[in-house]
Structure formats: structure tokens, C-alpha cells
Motif scaffolding. Structure first.
Motif, PDB file in Angstrom:
ATOM      1  N   GLY A 107       0.644  -1.219   0.087  1.00  0.00           N
ATOM      2  CA  GLY A 107       0.001   0.134   0.152  1.00  0.00           C
ATOM      3  C   GLY A 107       0.770   1.445  -0.058  1.00  0.00           C
ATOM      4  N   SER A 108       0.583   2.169   1.024  1.00  0.00           N
ATOM      5  CA  SER A 108       1.220   3.551   1.054  1.00  0.00           C
ATOM      6  C   SER A 108       2.843   3.269   1.355  1.00  0.00           C
ATOM      7  N   PHE A 152       6.467  -5.219  -2.150  1.00  0.00           N
ATOM      8  CA  PHE A 152       5.654  -4.992  -3.470  1.00  0.00           C
ATOM      9  C   PHE A 152       4.303  -5.019  -3.312  1.00  0.00           C
ATOM     10  N   ASP A 153       3.622  -4.435  -4.374  1.00  0.00           N
ATOM     11  CA  ASP A 153       2.235  -4.087  -4.359  1.00  0.00           C
ATOM     12  C   ASP A 153       1.757  -4.177  -5.916  1.00  0.00           C
ATOM     13  N   ALA A 154       0.421  -4.606  -5.849  1.00  0.00           N
ATOM     14  CA  ALA A 154      -0.152  -4.881  -7.190  1.00  0.00           C
ATOM     15  C   ALA A 154      -0.421  -3.544  -8.129  1.00  0.00           C
ATOM     16  N   SER A 155      -0.635  -2.603  -7.297  1.00  0.00           N
ATOM     17  CA  SER A 155      -1.186  -1.355  -8.015  1.00  0.00           C
ATOM     18  C   SER A 155      -0.030  -0.509  -8.455  1.00  0.00           C
ATOM     19  N   LYS A 156       0.359  -0.288  -9.366  1.00  0.00           N
ATOM     20  CA  LYS A 156       1.062   0.504  -9.776  1.00  0.00           C
ATOM     21  C   LYS A 156       1.142   1.870  -9.010  1.00  0.00           C
ATOM     22  N   THR A 157      -0.162   2.654  -8.996  1.00  0.00           N
ATOM     23  CA  THR A 157      -0.164   3.927  -8.285  1.00  0.00           C
ATOM     24  C   THR A 157       0.446   3.851  -6.869  1.00  0.00           C
ATOM     25  N   SER A 182      13.094   0.556  -3.401  1.00  0.00           N
ATOM     26  CA  SER A 182      12.460   0.499  -4.897  1.00  0.00           C
ATOM     27  C   SER A 182      11.540  -0.687  -4.634  1.00  0.00           C
ATOM     28  N   VAL A 183      10.279  -0.350  -4.525  1.00  0.00           N
ATOM     29  CA  VAL A 183       8.967  -1.073  -4.197  1.00  0.00           C
ATOM     30  C   VAL A 183       8.811  -1.954  -5.623  1.00  0.00           C
ATOM     31  N   LYS A 184       8.591  -3.289  -5.643  1.00  0.00           N
ATOM     32  CA  LYS A 184       8.336  -4.037  -6.800  1.00  0.00           C
ATOM     33  C   LYS A 184       6.645  -4.103  -6.989  1.00  0.00           C
TER      34      LYS A 184
END
Length: 193
Positions: free
Chosen positions: A45-46, A63-68, A80-82
Motif C-alpha cells: 500500500g502506502s 511489493f504491491d499489485a497497484s502501479k499507483t 524500490s518497491v516492486k
């Protein structure tokens, strides 16, 4: 559905959640893990939790599934979040902790066994898997298009029992800081191999 919600409403969600103080959850974790632990924040998330872990001196991957949300979390944490989903987890015994705060609740319950298996592969022996769900006994799509899976304490204990490699260390219910929301079921699970 769920991912498009966060892509379209990411900044508002970030603003609403980034300052929530969850230090009580981090303190429980700290008693269960080594001080030099490597934490994987899944569905970060954030980046609030990742940032808190970095401030406590842990090594953090996320990591997160949302590009935003990936962009916002990368800016917030400086790491660097994937960008990938739970289904794309391919980690192998890399982490002392897999932290899934308010993220797995967006998966249909039928997908959770596969994710638990992926988490087991990602954890080092004696690692900790934390996850949280809203308290309840149903699942479905809410008005904004997101899917939610709810758990009671009894249902969660039964669910975890089907994985002999996992042992519940602690299970607790905490209130949401936002008064109109449901309580949270927080589970700390030890990977015993």
C-alpha cells in the motif's frame, strides 16, 4: 475491481492511511524476530509499514499489485518497491518476516491456500508470517468494487490448522483507528518448516 480501485484512488488512500500509528503491531513483531531481520511487506500500500520497519533498522523489501501504490510507496520509503501480485511471488527462503497487513483480505478465500504456500516458500525456517483481516464471517464485493474476505478468530484458527508448517504465535483483535470501520484480526504465525 480491487487493483483498479487503488490505481484510481491511490493518492486519497495514501493520504487516509499513511499516518495511522500501528506501533503496537510492530512491537509484537519485534519480540518474535531477530533485530537484523529482513522483512517482505506484501501488498504494501502506502509504504507506511515498510517505512516504520526501516526506521526500526530492519532490512525491507516490498511489493504491491497497484502501479499507483508502488509509485507512492517508493517515494515514501526511498526503497524500490516492486510491482507484482501475490500470485507472482517466487521468493525462496529469503525472509525472516512476511508482513501482509490489510492486503490478503482482498483475495477470495479460495486463493488464500496458494498464497500461504508461497509465503512458506519465502520464509526462512522459524520466520514469522503476519497477516490481518477485518473481523467477520463472509466475503464479497463492496460498493466501491473492492473484494473483502473476513475472518473470525475460530475460522482463522481452523484455516491455519490445515498447514502443518505454520504455528500460530499470537492472535489478537484490535480496533480500527477510524471509528466507523470493523475491528481487525491480527495473526502472527511461525513457519516451523
Amino acid at each position: 475491481m480491487t487493483i483498479p480501485f487503488y490505481d484510481d484512488n491511490g493518492q486519497a488512500f495514501f493520504d487516509r492511511t499513511v499516518a495511522i500509528d500501528l506501533s503496537h503491531l510492530y512491537d509484537v513483531l519485534a519480540d518474535l524476530i531477530p533485530s537484523e531481520a529482513h522483512i517482505l511487506d506484501v501488498g504494501c500500500g502506502s509504504g507506511r509499514d515498510s517505512n516504520a520497519f526501516l526506521e526500526r533498522g530492519y532490512q525491507v523489501s516490498a511489493f504491491d499489485a497497484s502501479k499507483t501504490m508502488v509509485e507512492l510507496a517508493t517515494d515514501h520509503t526511498g526503497i524500490s518497491v516492486k510491482h507484482h501480485t501475490f500470485a507472482e511471488m517466487t521468493y525462496d527462503k529469503q525472509f525472516d518476516v512476511v508482513w501482509a497487513n490489510a492486503s490478503l483480505l482482498h483475495l477470495p478465500s479460495k486463493q488464500l491456500p496458494t498464497v500461504f504456500e508461497s509465503v512458506a516458500k519465502a520464509l526462512k525456517k522459524n520466520g514469522i508470517f503476519y497477516c490481518s483481516f477485518k473481523v467477520g464471517d463472509h466475503e464479497g464485493i463492496v460498493d466501491d468494487g473492492r473484494h473483502f474476505t473476513y475472518f473470525t478468530e475460530a475460522r482463522m484458527r481452523d484455516f491455519v490448522a490445515q498447514f502443518p508448517e505454520f504455528l500460530i504465535e499470537q492472535l489478537m483483535i484490535t480496533p480500527d483507528e477510524r471509528p466507523k470501520y470493523r475491528d481487525w484480526l491480527n495473526i502472527y504465525i511461525r513457519y516451523v518448516g
